[in-house]
Design a protein around this motif. Structure first.
Motif, PDB file in Angstrom:
ATOM      1  N   CYS A   1       0.827  -1.210   0.000  1.00 29.22           N
ATOM      2  CA  CYS A   1       0.000   0.000   0.000  1.00 29.22           C
ATOM      3  C   CYS A   1       0.862   1.261   0.000  1.00 29.22           C
ATOM      4  O   CYS A   1       0.355   2.362  -0.225  1.00 29.22           O
ATOM      5  CB  CYS A   1      -0.936   0.007   1.209  1.00 29.22           C
ATOM      6  SG  CYS A   1      -2.227  -1.258   1.136  1.00 29.22           S
ATOM      7  N   GLU A   2       2.155   1.108   0.274  1.00 31.25           N
ATOM      8  CA  GLU A   2       3.068   2.246   0.208  1.00 31.25           C
ATOM      9  C   GLU A   2       3.393   2.567  -1.245  1.00 31.25           C
ATOM     10  O   GLU A   2       3.201   1.731  -2.134  1.00 31.25           O
ATOM     11  CB  GLU A   2       4.365   1.929   0.962  1.00 31.25           C
ATOM     12  CG  GLU A   2       4.216   1.824   2.466  1.00 31.25           C
ATOM     13  CD  GLU A   2       5.545   1.549   3.154  1.00 31.25           C
ATOM     14  OE1 GLU A   2       5.576   1.636   4.394  1.00 31.25           O
ATOM     15  OE2 GLU A   2       6.534   1.244   2.457  1.00 31.25           O
ATOM     16  N   PRO A   3       3.905   3.774  -1.522  1.00 28.21           N
ATOM     17  CA  PRO A   3       4.323   4.098  -2.890  1.00 28.21           C
ATOM     18  C   PRO A   3       5.381   3.115  -3.390  1.00 28.21           C
ATOM     19  O   PRO A   3       6.171   2.567  -2.610  1.00 28.21           O
ATOM     20  CB  PRO A   3       4.894   5.517  -2.758  1.00 28.21           C
ATOM     21  CG  PRO A   3       4.247   6.082  -1.538  1.00 28.21           C
ATOM     22  CD  PRO A   3       4.057   4.928  -0.607  1.00 28.21           C
ATOM     23  N   TYR A   4       5.396   2.911  -4.699  1.00 29.01           N
ATOM     24  CA  TYR A   4       6.313   1.980  -5.357  1.00 29.01           C
ATOM     25  C   TYR A   4       7.766   2.286  -4.992  1.00 29.01           C
ATOM     26  O   TYR A   4       8.182   3.448  -4.940  1.00 29.01           O
ATOM     27  CB  TYR A   4       6.111   2.079  -6.868  1.00 29.01           C
ATOM     28  CG  TYR A   4       7.076   1.296  -7.710  1.00 29.01           C
ATOM     29  CD1 TYR A   4       6.908  -0.070  -7.912  1.00 29.01           C
ATOM     30  CD2 TYR A   4       8.157   1.931  -8.325  1.00 29.01           C
ATOM     31  CE1 TYR A   4       7.792  -0.789  -8.706  1.00 29.01           C
ATOM     32  CE2 TYR A   4       9.045   1.224  -9.120  1.00 29.01           C
ATOM     33  CZ  TYR A   4       8.855  -0.136  -9.306  1.00 29.01           C
ATOM     34  OH  TYR A   4       9.737  -0.849 -10.089  1.00 29.01           O
ATOM     35  N   ALA A   5       8.535   1.224  -4.746  1.00 29.49           N
ATOM     36  CA  ALA A   5       9.947   1.362  -4.395  1.00 29.49           C
ATOM     37  C   ALA A   5      10.740   0.244  -5.059  1.00 29.49           C
ATOM     38  O   ALA A   5      10.187  -0.789  -5.460  1.00 29.49           O
ATOM     39  CB  ALA A   5      10.137   1.308  -2.878  1.00 29.49           C
TER      40      ALA A   5
ATOM     41  N   PRO B   1      17.771  -0.753   0.444  1.00 23.41           N
ATOM     42  CA  PRO B   1      16.394  -1.209   0.230  1.00 23.41           C
ATOM     43  C   PRO B   1      15.391  -0.055   0.121  1.00 23.41           C
ATOM     44  O   PRO B   1      15.600   1.036   0.650  1.00 23.41           O
ATOM     45  CB  PRO B   1      16.098  -2.050   1.484  1.00 23.41           C
ATOM     46  CG  PRO B   1      17.355  -2.082   2.288  1.00 23.41           C
ATOM     47  CD  PRO B   1      18.210  -0.956   1.823  1.00 23.41           C
ATOM     48  N   ASP B   2      14.297  -0.357  -0.559  1.00 20.23           N
ATOM     49  CA  ASP B   2      13.124   0.529  -0.608  1.00 20.23           C
ATOM     50  C   ASP B   2      13.491   1.959  -1.004  1.00 20.23           C
ATOM     51  O   ASP B   2      13.170   2.927  -0.305  1.00 20.23           O
ATOM     52  CB  ASP B   2      12.402   0.527   0.744  1.00 20.23           C
ATOM     53  CG  ASP B   2      11.774  -0.820   1.065  1.00 20.23           C
ATOM     54  OD1 ASP B   2      11.808  -1.709   0.195  1.00 20.23           O
ATOM     55  OD2 ASP B   2      11.268  -0.985   2.179  1.00 20.23           O
ATOM     56  N   PHE B   3      14.170   2.067  -2.155  1.00 20.11           N
ATOM     57  CA  PHE B   3      14.539   3.380  -2.691  1.00 20.11           C
ATOM     58  C   PHE B   3      13.373   3.955  -3.480  1.00 20.11           C
ATOM     59  O   PHE B   3      12.761   3.278  -4.303  1.00 20.11           O
ATOM     60  CB  PHE B   3      15.763   3.255  -3.602  1.00 20.11           C
ATOM     61  CG  PHE B   3      16.071   4.507  -4.387  1.00 20.11           C
ATOM     62  CD1 PHE B   3      16.737   5.558  -3.791  1.00 20.11           C
ATOM     63  CD2 PHE B   3      15.676   4.629  -5.715  1.00 20.11           C
ATOM     64  CE1 PHE B   3      17.021   6.715  -4.503  1.00 20.11           C
ATOM     65  CE2 PHE B   3      15.957   5.778  -6.437  1.00 20.11           C
ATOM     66  CZ  PHE B   3      16.630   6.826  -5.828  1.00 20.11           C
TER      67      PHE B   3
END
Length: 252
Positions: free
Chosen positions: A188-192, A214-216
């Motif tokens: 549900c978080e913005p694309y990373a 991670p998760d840039f």
């Protein structure tokens, strides 16, 4: 101990794809296609295998990573057959004992940095408390995300049919990378995406080094036509990079 050289580092952008499938018929060495069923992925369409997905085959003698280059059906789910490269190696593949015989792992793109570079910054925040104007004690402030800046070769912003995904497409999850999966555990978080720096030590017996950011999430993209470079900057939703050392088979 030699210092790190950019020429010995391969930079990858990778997504968060994971999942499994079973073999619906026996596979043999040198097969370029495998028949699968019960596909279960962490994608929006959970049984549609993305072209570009990477996978392991249980029972293969060598722990080879294969990449999906085509799928059947081409557009609809469920995927029942995939074409892979390299072909199936030596091993024992029995469709009657095939639970989790296929393990899917992240999709990956190697970045051509040319004369560019990648830098990242880990930072801490502290609050210095005073007692009647004199320094007294210190407490830790808020966590700070890793900041990343990367400059790579400006070839194309968008790929055409049959071409590799571009870094911009991978970072944004669009066009040819529309089936990439966010690297965040919370979809549900913005694309990373994850950024992986693979440092293959060129000499001696020291172990190779992986640095995972991670998760840039990108925050700015700067396009320089004169220099033929694209610069991207953004932040990772972690405060520390994940660093591992091993005798990495990918560096062989």
């Amino acid at each position: 101990m030699a210092r790190i050289e950019l020429r010995d580092v391969t930079i990858y952008i990778q997504d968060g794809l994971s999942g499994s499938a079973v073999l619906s018929s026996n596979a043999t060495a040198n097969d370029a296609t495998i028949n699968i069923s019960s596909v279960n992925l962490n994608t929006t369409d959970t049984d549609l295998v993305p072209v570009g997905a990477r996978l392991y085959l249980a029972g293969e003698t060598a722990n080879t990573v294969h990449t999906v280059t085509a799928r059947t059906p081409t557009s609809n789910s469920p995927t029942t057959c995939v074409t892979i490269t390299p072909v199936v190696g030596a091993g024992s593949y029995n469709s009657g004992n095939s639970q989790n015989a296929v393990t899917f792992i992240n999709q990956r793109l190697e970045v051509n940095v040319g004369e560019g570079n990648l830098t990242f910054t880990e930072s801490k925040e502290y609050e210095y408390l005073r007692d009647r104007g004199n320094l007294d004690t210190v407490k830790e402030g808020d966590e700070q995300p890793i900041s990343v800046e990367m400059e790579f070769v400006f070839e194309y912003v968008r790929s055409q049919s049959g071409q590799d995904i571009t870094p911009v497409e991978a970072i944004k999850g669009i066009n040819a990378a529309a089936e990439w999966v966010s690297s965040s555990s919370d979809l549900c978080e913005p694309y990373a995406v994850d950024i992986l720096l693979k440092h293959c030590v060129p000499c001696g017996t020291d172990h190779d080094q992986d640095i995972l950011l991670p998760d840039f999430r990108w925050e700015s993209l700067d396009y320089d036509l004169q220099a033929a470079t694209i610069s991207v900057s953004g932040q990772c939703n972690v405060s520390n990079a994940t660093v591992t050392r091993s005798d990495d088979s990918e560096c062989a």
